[in-house]
Design an enzyme around this catalytic site. Sequence first.
Site, PDB file in Angstrom:
ATOM      1  N   SER A 148      -3.146  -0.340  15.178  1.00  0.00           N
ATOM      2  CA  SER A 148      -4.121   1.201  15.531  1.00  0.00           C
ATOM      3  C   SER A 148      -4.339   1.101  16.902  1.00  0.00           C
ATOM      4  O   SER A 148      -4.534  -0.021  17.532  1.00  0.00           O
ATOM      5  CB  SER A 148      -5.012   1.444  14.772  1.00  0.00           C
ATOM      6  OG  SER A 148      -5.838   2.075  15.259  1.00  0.00           O
ATOM      7  N   GLY A 156       0.807  -1.164  -0.101  1.00  0.00           N
ATOM      8  CA  GLY A 156      -0.146  -0.080   0.058  1.00  0.00           C
ATOM      9  C   GLY A 156       0.829   1.386   0.103  1.00  0.00           C
ATOM     10  O   GLY A 156       0.328   2.304   0.589  1.00  0.00           O
ATOM     11  N   ALA A 157       2.163   1.283  -0.612  1.00  0.00           N
ATOM     12  CA  ALA A 157       2.841   2.349  -0.421  1.00  0.00           C
ATOM     13  C   ALA A 157       2.875   3.333  -1.787  1.00  0.00           C
ATOM     14  O   ALA A 157       3.645   4.139  -2.068  1.00  0.00           O
ATOM     15  CB  ALA A 157       4.326   2.013  -0.658  1.00  0.00           C
ATOM     16  N   ASN A 158       1.545   3.140  -2.389  1.00  0.00           N
ATOM     17  CA  ASN A 158       1.174   3.967  -3.687  1.00  0.00           C
ATOM     18  C   ASN A 158       0.602   5.352  -3.020  1.00  0.00           C
ATOM     19  O   ASN A 158       0.337   6.461  -3.608  1.00  0.00           O
ATOM     20  CB  ASN A 158       0.305   3.356  -4.564  1.00  0.00           C
ATOM     21  CG  ASN A 158      -0.991   3.018  -3.770  1.00  0.00           C
ATOM     22  OD1 ASN A 158      -0.863   2.452  -2.826  1.00  0.00           O
ATOM     23  ND2 ASN A 158      -2.236   3.135  -4.534  1.00  0.00           N
ATOM     24  N   THR A 159       0.364   5.396  -1.564  1.00  0.00           N
ATOM     25  CA  THR A 159      -0.284   6.662  -0.766  1.00  0.00           C
ATOM     26  C   THR A 159      -0.034   6.599   0.399  1.00  0.00           C
ATOM     27  O   THR A 159       0.500   5.825   0.974  1.00  0.00           O
ATOM     28  CB  THR A 159      -1.799   6.509  -1.390  1.00  0.00           C
ATOM     29  OG1 THR A 159      -2.526   7.917  -0.912  1.00  0.00           O
ATOM     30  CG2 THR A 159      -2.469   5.657  -0.561  1.00  0.00           C
ATOM     31  N   GLY A 160      -0.368   7.866   0.820  1.00  0.00           N
ATOM     32  CA  GLY A 160      -0.381   8.125   2.539  1.00  0.00           C
ATOM     33  C   GLY A 160       0.984   7.708   3.108  1.00  0.00           C
ATOM     34  O   GLY A 160       2.114   7.996   2.696  1.00  0.00           O
ATOM     35  N   ILE A 161       0.722   7.118   4.341  1.00  0.00           N
ATOM     36  CA  ILE A 161       2.017   6.775   5.348  1.00  0.00           C
ATOM     37  C   ILE A 161       3.110   5.596   4.455  1.00  0.00           C
ATOM     38  O   ILE A 161       4.088   6.121   4.734  1.00  0.00           O
ATOM     39  CB  ILE A 161       1.309   5.816   6.206  1.00  0.00           C
ATOM     40  CG1 ILE A 161       0.423   6.961   7.204  1.00  0.00           C
ATOM     41  CG2 ILE A 161       2.409   5.336   7.389  1.00  0.00           C
ATOM     42  CD1 ILE A 161      -0.458   6.325   8.359  1.00  0.00           C
ATOM     43  N   GLY A 162       2.332   4.796   3.555  1.00  0.00           N
ATOM     44  CA  GLY A 162       3.179   3.853   3.010  1.00  0.00           C
ATOM     45  C   GLY A 162       4.173   4.544   2.018  1.00  0.00           C
ATOM     46  O   GLY A 162       5.314   4.248   1.702  1.00  0.00           O
ATOM     47  N   TYR A 213     -13.175  -3.092  11.770  1.00  0.00           N
ATOM     48  CA  TYR A 213     -11.437  -2.476  11.662  1.00  0.00           C
ATOM     49  C   TYR A 213     -10.911  -2.366  13.164  1.00  0.00           C
ATOM     50  O   TYR A 213      -9.795  -2.973  12.979  1.00  0.00           O
ATOM     51  CB  TYR A 213     -11.900  -0.967  11.321  1.00  0.00           C
ATOM     52  CG  TYR A 213     -10.478  -0.087  11.374  1.00  0.00           C
ATOM     53  CD1 TYR A 213      -9.678  -0.271  10.258  1.00  0.00           C
ATOM     54  CD2 TYR A 213     -10.039   0.719  12.106  1.00  0.00           C
ATOM     55  CE1 TYR A 213      -8.359   0.193  10.278  1.00  0.00           C
ATOM     56  CE2 TYR A 213      -8.947   1.337  12.166  1.00  0.00           C
ATOM     57  CZ  TYR A 213      -7.954   0.911  11.068  1.00  0.00           C
ATOM     58  OH  TYR A 213      -6.850   1.588  10.975  1.00  0.00           O
TER      59      TYR A 213
END
Length: 316
Positions: free
Chosen positions: A175, A46-52, A200
């Site tokens: 989380s 998931g490194a295409n956006t945000g924290i990643g 979640y």
Amino acid sequence: MLVTLGLLTSFFSFLYVMAPSIRKFFAGGVCRTNVQLPGKVVVITGANTGIGKETARELARRGARVYIACRDVLKGESAASEIRADTKNSQVLVRKLDLSDTKSIQAFAEGFLAEEKQLHILINNAGVMMYPYFKTADGFETHLGVNHLGHFLLTHLLLQRLKESAPARVVNLSSVVHHFGKIRFHDLHGEKRYSRGFAYCHSKLANILFTRELAKRLKGTGVTTYAVHPGIVRSELVRHSFLLCLLWRLFSLFVKTAREGAQTSLHCALAEGLEPLSGKYFSDCKRTWVSARARDNKTAERLWNVSCELLGIQWE
């Protein structure tokens, strides 16, 4: 009325003046290690956006060969291009990975193992939040399937390469909401009762229990693992909840940026001397406490066994 207006004006004036200090306070911990990573190989889901994406940027800046493993390859390529330009590191690669489909996970792992002889850092970053009730391609409730089972399988498939590359690390994003989670073995897929908020929370508890059990099983291998709470971060994770999107905007002063949210992941991936803390939970770049349910070894072991059964794998 005038008094109320005056108080509101004073309050917002105070916020405006104090904004830099407030932002600094809520930014949280900072990864301070100067470790460089030439010759090291990293996989981040998931490194295409945000924290990643920000995690990938920093690791690429330190010289690592970084694999962005994501479902949206076009978005991944855009992120990779930006990171390559920013860091002057050409070794930022994109590979397709859909964590909601075990066939996609297996295909990614097979491709990666054929391509790379080493893996030093695996960061299980991707996730879904507040997703309407839906089942994955394999029949798993989406939060459980993507956030826990998908990463469980991916780690299983890449673990031998991590061991061969030791010292190596696995970082699992969890989380603080794990405190509200419970592993409902009688209804893991939410077929009897479903709340997308609690689903979640349950999956984030599963991330910590997985980390705990994985650490126990990895003793003596040179591979260590850590669970991370990144903080309350402004990212696309909340996109399925109109209310959370609104709250994030209204209280943006108190919400971390993606770069700030990446700091604890970076700390657990890079900081020297963390090996004795394998299996522990970190927030703001330091170890912090977890719920009683997250410390339950019997639940952790049972979840491990059930996860293996659901995925049809044997983990020695």
